[in-house]
Design an enzyme around this catalytic site. Structure first.
Site, PDB file in Angstrom:
ATOM      1  N   GLU A  61      -5.465  -4.318  -0.498  1.00  0.00           N
ATOM      2  CA  GLU A  61      -5.748  -5.444   0.390  1.00  0.00           C
ATOM      3  C   GLU A  61      -6.825  -6.367  -0.168  1.00  0.00           C
ATOM      4  O   GLU A  61      -7.097  -7.419   0.400  1.00  0.00           O
ATOM      5  CB  GLU A  61      -6.191  -4.923   1.770  1.00  0.00           C
ATOM      6  CG  GLU A  61      -5.074  -4.287   2.592  1.00  0.00           C
ATOM      7  CD  GLU A  61      -4.897  -2.797   2.331  1.00  0.00           C
ATOM      8  OE1 GLU A  61      -5.305  -2.330   1.253  1.00  0.00           O
ATOM      9  OE2 GLU A  61      -4.354  -2.094   3.208  1.00  0.00           O
TER      10      GLU A  61
ATOM     11  N   THR B 115       0.877  -1.172   0.000  1.00  0.00           N
ATOM     12  CA  THR B 115       0.000   0.000   0.000  1.00  0.00           C
ATOM     13  C   THR B 115       0.910   1.215   0.000  1.00  0.00           C
ATOM     14  O   THR B 115       2.051   1.134   0.468  1.00  0.00           O
ATOM     15  CB  THR B 115      -0.868   0.032   1.266  1.00  0.00           C
ATOM     16  OG1 THR B 115       0.005   0.102   2.392  1.00  0.00           O
ATOM     17  CG2 THR B 115      -1.723  -1.206   1.388  1.00  0.00           C
TER      18      THR B 115
ATOM     19  N   LYS C 175     -15.923  16.498  10.155  1.00  0.00           N
ATOM     20  CA  LYS C 175     -16.842  16.381  11.293  1.00  0.00           C
ATOM     21  C   LYS C 175     -17.211  17.772  11.782  1.00  0.00           C
ATOM     22  O   LYS C 175     -16.454  18.410  12.501  1.00  0.00           O
ATOM     23  CB  LYS C 175     -16.194  15.546  12.404  1.00  0.00           C
ATOM     24  CG  LYS C 175     -15.914  14.123  11.931  1.00  0.00           C
ATOM     25  CD  LYS C 175     -15.374  13.240  13.033  1.00  0.00           C
ATOM     26  CE  LYS C 175     -15.082  11.853  12.474  1.00  0.00           C
ATOM     27  NZ  LYS C 175     -13.670  11.523  12.389  1.00  0.00           N
TER      28      LYS C 175
ATOM     29  N   TRP D  10     -21.390  14.440  10.188  1.00  0.00           N
ATOM     30  CA  TRP D  10     -20.398  14.177   9.148  1.00  0.00           C
ATOM     31  C   TRP D  10     -20.782  14.785   7.807  1.00  0.00           C
ATOM     32  O   TRP D  10     -21.926  14.696   7.380  1.00  0.00           O
ATOM     33  CB  TRP D  10     -20.224  12.661   8.969  1.00  0.00           C
ATOM     34  CG  TRP D  10     -19.503  12.017  10.123  1.00  0.00           C
ATOM     35  CD1 TRP D  10     -19.267  12.584  11.344  1.00  0.00           C
ATOM     36  CD2 TRP D  10     -18.935  10.706  10.162  1.00  0.00           C
ATOM     37  NE1 TRP D  10     -18.583  11.697  12.144  1.00  0.00           N
ATOM     38  CE2 TRP D  10     -18.380  10.547  11.451  1.00  0.00           C
ATOM     39  CE3 TRP D  10     -18.858   9.660   9.248  1.00  0.00           C
ATOM     40  CZ2 TRP D  10     -17.733   9.367  11.843  1.00  0.00           C
ATOM     41  CZ3 TRP D  10     -18.223   8.487   9.631  1.00  0.00           C
ATOM     42  CH2 TRP D  10     -17.659   8.345  10.915  1.00  0.00           C
TER      43      TRP D  10
HETATM   44  P1  ADP Z   1      -3.286   3.555  -2.329  1.00  0.00           P
HETATM   45  O1  ADP Z   1      -3.817   4.275  -3.525  1.00  0.00           O
HETATM   46  O2  ADP Z   1      -3.405   4.329  -1.054  1.00  0.00           O
HETATM   47  O3  ADP Z   1      -2.022   2.851  -2.556  1.00  0.00           O
HETATM   48  P2  ADP Z   1      -5.309   1.623  -2.790  1.00  0.00           P
HETATM   49  O4  ADP Z   1      -5.163   1.766  -4.249  1.00  0.00           O
HETATM   50  O5  ADP Z   1      -5.370   0.284  -2.198  1.00  0.00           O
HETATM   51  O6  ADP Z   1      -4.186   2.329  -2.033  1.00  0.00           O
HETATM   52  O7  ADP Z   1      -6.512   2.523  -2.328  1.00  0.00           O
HETATM   53  C1  ADP Z   1      -7.689   1.997  -1.836  1.00  0.00           C
HETATM   54  C2  ADP Z   1      -8.603   3.114  -1.422  1.00  0.00           C
HETATM   55  O8  ADP Z   1      -8.912   3.962  -2.525  1.00  0.00           O
HETATM   56  C3  ADP Z   1      -9.943   2.644  -0.937  1.00  0.00           C
HETATM   57  O9  ADP Z   1      -9.893   2.226   0.396  1.00  0.00           O
HETATM   58  C4  ADP Z   1     -10.801   3.882  -1.134  1.00  0.00           C
HETATM   59  O10 ADP Z   1     -10.642   4.817  -0.080  1.00  0.00           O
HETATM   60  C5  ADP Z   1     -10.222   4.494  -2.372  1.00  0.00           C
HETATM   61  N1  ADP Z   1     -11.027   4.143  -3.545  1.00  0.00           N
HETATM   62  C6  ADP Z   1     -10.802   3.164  -4.436  1.00  0.00           C
HETATM   63  N2  ADP Z   1     -11.739   3.157  -5.397  1.00  0.00           N
HETATM   64  C7  ADP Z   1     -12.611   4.151  -5.099  1.00  0.00           C
HETATM   65  C8  ADP Z   1     -13.815   4.668  -5.693  1.00  0.00           C
HETATM   66  N3  ADP Z   1     -14.314   4.174  -6.820  1.00  0.00           N
HETATM   67  N4  ADP Z   1     -14.434   5.703  -5.077  1.00  0.00           N
HETATM   68  C9  ADP Z   1     -13.943   6.235  -3.944  1.00  0.00           C
HETATM   69  N5  ADP Z   1     -12.824   5.804  -3.341  1.00  0.00           N
HETATM   70  C10 ADP Z   1     -12.160   4.782  -3.905  1.00  0.00           C
END
Ligand code: ADP
Length: 541
Positions: A331, A187, A438, A443
């Site tokens: 994940e 991540t 918040k 929210w």
């Molecule tokens: P990072 O970009 O931080 O490396 P990830 O690609 O695993 O990690 O990111 C996952 C997160 O991206 C999700 O938990 C969510 O918050 C956000 N996310 C992914 N797809 C969407 C979506 N279609 N709309 C809103 N948020 C999204």
């Protein structure tokens, strides 16, 4: 005694996917824009043969089953060969995001204990910088031929094509337990150190099957598929597996992800389907609008990674491109949900249909989800109640790589996202829990605010963050990048919100900036923005 089924037992192995593509779609093309500058074309049959040679070469280098092999590479055919050669021989393909800071890259390579790292020539300066901090890497392999090898380098290098040339391809993919590790992604670690998700052959093959289904990514042999999402970002959402699995033509854009280069490749290779984060489509749409262009074959795209602004969904629809909004995370391999409509939705008026498409959608089979309140009590699926989103399933993480603490809560993985689910099972992310605003204990969804702002014709990009307020604790502040040449005032923008969101959701102020920082995966970096605006004084304070 239990009565066992009497069907063949075949382990679900990643090598079986490329073997299938080579045997049944042998002449189907893979087209790649290379870092060398040209377009490279070959077939699934060629790809599988070279993946076998790579597996032999890795054996000759002493790579053992379970050992990690890193990559720093764009979307291209050699990267694809590494996906299959490394996992296929039983080692672990560890894609590293080259957009991370060099210190993070060194941390990740060391934490994963990568034995070798394969890299595209673009990243030679990066490799020279991090190599001294990665003493356990036995070799750095430049993904090119002898003629293009750098004349000099601060790090001793191996040459990819030479490694392959030394092998005859006379190699049988080994059979082993499908639960063995196949690939590793970290991540991006916007807070704290990056954490590794270690996928198995079984989880990857199941995810590939499920994500290829019509209501998910919907891949077919009659498609031409161009993943814009990088192969270093959660395995390009699994497309390097699901595209060969269905036998579609694959187009890999290499390092050129700007609007003009993408448009050219879409047209030239007759791309029908693509996938990427919203920021990529922003660049492509801008290029198309500026030059009044249309797509001839492109009909469908998946947008995910962050929320797809409704204005973007509509702009693509106006170009006859269907948008499938999808949600997932590292994940989760990563796919969790997709926003394909149900039969009953087709006759809805446009505005109502759009509202459904804007949601992140329904789970694909294999993923189970729920939303809970602060006490862990499950919330109703009414499209209104929102709470923490939890998931479980065979391609969802059980624990992080080399970390014994379980992240699970009663067998469920907490996503860190806040969401609603409606009666039809359509999930909608209202926020990442750390981005939610918040205000006086209530929210406000930063995504909703951003979606409204993104629909204003003068707005290029908008992020909504919380700013300190003495009475309400937090109030929304809208940070905006204007389109080149466009003008809009703070007052005009705030007025634009009237009637579109609840009055108390309207931001207290607008800050115009020239740029919003992006993460290594192309998402707006709100953490950085919050730091940047931490002493901001709202006019309402
Ligand atoms: P990072 O970009 O931080 O490396 P990830 O690609 O695993 O990690 O990111 C996952 C997160 O991206 C999700 O938990 C969510 O918050 C956000 N996310 C992914 N797809 C969407 C979506 N279609 N709309 C809103 N948020 C999204």
């Amino acid at each position: 005694m239990a009565l066992m089924g009497q069907m063949m037992s075949a382990p679900l192995l990643i090598s079986s996917i490329i073997k299938h593509a080579a045997r049944y779609y042998g002449s189907t093309e893979i087209v790649s824009r290379r870092t060398e500058g040209d377009l490279h074309r070959y077939t699934y049959r060629d790809c599988e043969l070279r993946a076998r040679k790579l597996a032999q070469a890795l054996g000759a280098l002493g790579v053992k089953q379970g050992e990690r092999v890193g990559t720093l590479a764009w979307n291209g055919y050699r990267h694809l060969e590494i996906y299959y050669g490394v996992s296929g021989m039983g080692a672990v393909c560890h894609t590293v995001n080259p957009r991370l800071f060099p210190e993070q890259i060194a941390y990740i390579v060391n934490h994963a204990e990568d034995g070798y790292v394969f890299f595209d020539l673009t990243f030679l300066p990066l490799v020279e910088g991090v190599a001294p901090h990665c003493p356990n890497v036995r070799g750095w392999v430049a993904m090119t031929d002898r003629a293009h090898m750098p004349a000099e380098s601060k790090v001793p290098l191996l040459c990819y094509e030479e490694l392959l040339d030394a092998q005859d391809g006379n190699y049988e993919w080994p059979q082993f337990d499908e639960n063995l590790a196949s690939s590793l992604c970290y991540t991006s670690g916007t807070t704290g150190n990056p954490k590794g998700a270690l996928y198995s052959h079984r989880s990857t093959v199941l995810h590939s099957y499920a994500s290829a289904m019509p209501d998910a990514l919907g891949c077919s042999a009659s498609d031409v598929i161009l993943p814009v999402v990088p192969m270093f970002h959660v395995n390009a959402w699994g497309l390097p597996y699901s595209v060969p699995l269905v036998g579609a033509k694959l187009v890999l854009p290499g390092p050129k992800l700007d609007g003009a280069s993408l448009y050219e490749l879409f047209e030239q290779e007759k791309v029908t389907f693509s996938a990427g984060v919203p920021t990529v489509w922003l660049g492509l749409l801008q290029h198309m609008q500026a030059n009044q262009l249309k797509f001839s074959t492109f009909r469908r795209t998946v947008i995910g990674g962050s929320a797809a602004p409704p204005a973007m969904i509509r702009a693509l629809e106006a170009l006859d491109v269907e948008v499938i909004h999808a949600w997932g995370m590292t994940e989760m391999s990563p796919l969790g949900t997709a926003s394909k409509l149900l039969a009953k939705h087709h006759d809805l008026p446009d505005a109502e249909r759009h509202k459904i498409q804007e949601k992140q959608g329904r789970v694909i089979y294999g993923v189970d989800m729920k939303i809970v309140d602060g006490e862990g009590k499950e919330l109703p699926w009414d499209g209104k109640a929102f709470g923490d989103l939890l998931v479980r399933g065979p391609w969802i993480i059980d624990r992080y790589f080399r970390n014994d603490a379980s992240p699970l809560v009663d067998g469920w993985f907490p996503t860190g996202d806040v969401a609603t689910i409606d009666a039809d099972g359509f999930m909608q992310i209202t926020d990442r829990s750390k981005d939610v605003i918040k205000s006086g204990g209530e929210w406000i969804s930063s995504i909703d605010i951003e979606n409204v702002a993104a629909a204003h014709p003068a707005v290029h990009m908008a992020a909504c963050i919380s700013a300190y307020h003495p009475k309400w604790d937090e109030r929304p502040l809208l940070v905006v990048v204007k389109k080149p040449g466009a003008e809009v005032s703070r007052e005009e923008l705030l007025q634009f919100f009237e009637g579109k969101v609840a009055k108390w959701w309207i931001p207290d102020d607008v800050a115009f900036v020239t740029e919003i920082p992006l993460t290594a995966t192309g998402k707006m970096q709100k953490l950085r923005l919050r730091e940047q605006f931490k002493d901001y004084k709202l006019p309402t304070a």
